[in-house]
Design a protein around this motif. Structure first.
Motif, PDB file in Angstrom:
ATOM      1  N   UNK A  40       0.824  -1.138   0.134  1.00 61.75           N
ATOM      2  CA  UNK A  40       0.026  -0.228   0.060  1.00 61.75           C
ATOM      3  C   UNK A  40       0.996   1.180  -0.022  1.00 61.75           C
ATOM      4  N   UNK A  41       1.928   1.094   0.670  1.00 62.59           N
ATOM      5  CA  UNK A  41       2.956   2.234   0.840  1.00 62.59           C
ATOM      6  C   UNK A  41       3.533   2.639  -0.364  1.00 62.59           C
ATOM      7  N   UNK A  44       0.807   3.778  -2.815  1.00 60.45           N
ATOM      8  CA  UNK A  44       0.409   5.255  -2.616  1.00 60.45           C
ATOM      9  C   UNK A  44       1.508   6.248  -2.965  1.00 60.45           C
ATOM     10  N   UNK A  45       2.864   5.810  -3.016  1.00 61.95           N
ATOM     11  CA  UNK A  45       3.842   6.744  -3.367  1.00 61.95           C
ATOM     12  C   UNK A  45       3.942   6.955  -4.898  1.00 61.95           C
ATOM     13  N   UNK A  47       1.615   6.677  -6.815  1.00 61.03           N
ATOM     14  CA  UNK A  47       0.166   7.322  -7.341  1.00 61.03           C
ATOM     15  C   UNK A  47       0.278   8.835  -7.293  1.00 61.03           C
ATOM     16  N   UNK A  48      -0.681   9.527  -7.676  1.00 62.55           N
ATOM     17  CA  UNK A  48      -0.738  10.963  -7.586  1.00 62.55           C
ATOM     18  C   UNK A  48      -0.723  11.768  -8.864  1.00 62.55           C
ATOM     19  N   UNK A 136      -5.980   4.422  -5.552  1.00 61.40           N
ATOM     20  CA  UNK A 136      -4.411   4.526  -5.543  1.00 61.40           C
ATOM     21  C   UNK A 136      -3.843   3.369  -6.582  1.00 61.40           C
TER      22      UNK A 136
END
Lengths: 318, 318
Positions: A40-41, A44-45, A47-48, A136
């Motif tokens: 997940x970490x 998340x990093x 994504x964006x 994400x």
């Protein structure tokens, strides 16, 4: 770990756009093992970049049909789209009620489109942390736009505005009074209004009503630097779909220009953190500290202790 | 403290049944000051005698009209009723969308009835902790039955079954397909089914469909020791209202006999504690520890940190 494959092993493949890896990664996140934290970490990093668009409206407003038309339009413009469709949750199975039954089978074969139906599931209602994890994954996998589509009324719509860059609220002409009353409450979250079923004779009236309503909110819109447009669409004739696509792109550009994009990013981050805090609390006390919680439950059940005091015992001040 | 009156001062009067004190106490709990903790604890300990009945159904099912008829029936039998009507929340005002507008003005003058409309409001959706505080106040004030009425679809209905002793799901004949699909998902939470608008010619078909559906679930009902009845009601003719009242009373008696009443009490206690944990976390990090949260928000917003890791920083293992 089921199938002998660690969750982390799906991450690189999902980021590379492998559909099977995307699907399995979302499923792993749904089942929510501790095994998922690192993945997940990483997701998340990575994504964006995606434009997160929330599309909502009362039952009968034609959301799903509209999303299908919009996806077709985006694909013709060469843009890829991930869709997270949030359905009401069955409280017993924990599964999605509507499932893929009413979803867009005809566009499901297109590699530039990925559709995932999810139950709301969140123990506290609204958009679940898991649904946001799925957003994400699709974002990190490189989809240009991720659409969060909610079915229903109420809190889901409140939530969608806190996690999307752009919120589209779909209205339809001629719904019943009960639906109209509920609709009134979700109109104010719209960055863009859609009046679907524009081929119906009473659609013009709905458009006029929305525009009149918007004139009352003009000061709020001035302050935000964006006046929500009203776009009339018809899935039958294709009317308005290109205009909706342009309005969504225009809203993103306006957000970037006004600095609102960064503000919304911080708001989304805050919502995400608080949802994770809730998930963590539930996991910690629901599982590992189960006996502590159960002792408190017995006392609260017989009214020897009140829920507020029990919560304070679980979370003593640091 | 507004008006110079401490929240604690309303508690004794509310327990004695003073309507103004009840109303003001619920309002104090809604505004949620720290001043409320002792009063909430006292109210909670004094509550626990009322029969908590959840009444839910999709928009257009005629819930509000049904509740009005049921209240009239209960009053004729000399029983007092408190009603907490949960409405969709406006995300901007935080207030209730429907408010008292569509509420039961005609019975509002009866001292044996107390009606409170509340927004869902819960930051995480569904039934808010505040709504459950209001149920406690009405319970402690001595109302024989407290009805929680939800408007809408989705998570609210999931929640209602976790806090009510008896859940009534209202169906109506002739709703649209979109509504019917959503309805399918909430039927399974029913302890009692109501088919409203029984004066309509297509009501019999809806009753038959529900009964057919229930035959599929017969094993689950055997296990619980209760077979959900299907009650056809008509607000026009008064048909079925006495039968519904009897079914609700019958369900409570069955719960007590099977030991399920105590089990539901523990489940309700657990839900209440976890909701308070969430409220506490939000209060603690949203206010007192604001700067700590804001630093994490900035990092999560730029994807320097993921939400799961941020949550773990806020709640380190003990």
């Amino acid at each position: 770990v089921s199938g002998g494959v660690a969750t982390a092993d799906f991450v690189a493949a999902a980021i590379a756009g492998d559909r099977r890896a995307i699907a399995r990664l979302i499923s792993r996140f749904e089942s929510g093992g501790e095994d998922c934290a690192a993945a997940q970490a990483e997701i998340y990093r990575r994504a964006g970049r995606a434009h997160i668009v929330g599309i909502t409206g009362v039952p009968g407003s034609g959301k799903s049909t509209l999303v299908k038309s919009l996806v077709r339009e985006l694909r013709q413009a060469g843009r890829s789209v991930g869709i997270v469709a949030i359905d009401p949750t069955s409280p017993f199975s924990g599964g999605s009620i509507l499932g893929d039954r009413i979803r867009m089978n005809e566009i499901a074969g297109d590699p530039g489109v990925f559709i995932r139906s999810m139950a709301t599931r969140g123990a506290l209602g609204g958009l679940s942390a898991t649904a946001l994890d799925a957003v994400d994954v699709l974002d990190a996998a490189g989809f240009d736009m991720v659409i969060i589509e909610t079915v229903g009324v109420g809190q889901d719509e409140v939530d969608i505005v806190t996690v999307a860059h752009t919120t589209v609220v779909v209205s339809a002409p001629g719904l019943g009074d009960d639906i109209q009353a509920i609709k009134a409450g979700i109109l104010e979250i719209a960055d863009i209004h859609v009046v679907s079923k524009a081929d119906r004779p009473d659609a013009n009236r709905t458009v006029r009503e929305l525009k009149t309503m918007l004139t009352h909110d003009v000061h709020r819109h001035e302050a935000r630097g964006w006046h929500p447009p009203v776009v009339a669409t018809s899935a039958e004739t294709g009317e308005g779909i290109a205009a909706l696509n342009a309005a969504i792109a225009g809203h993103r550009a306006a957000l970037a220009q006004s600095g609102e994009f960064a503000r919304r990013g911080r708001r989304i981050a805050e919502v995400r953190i608080l949802r994770e805090v809730d998930r963590l609390v539930r996991r910690r006390f629901g599982d590992a500290d189960g006996p502590a919680l159960q002792r408190l439950v017995e006392r609260v059940a017989v009214r020897d202790l009140d829920p507020h005091a029990a919560a304070a015992e679980l979370l003593p001040p640091r």
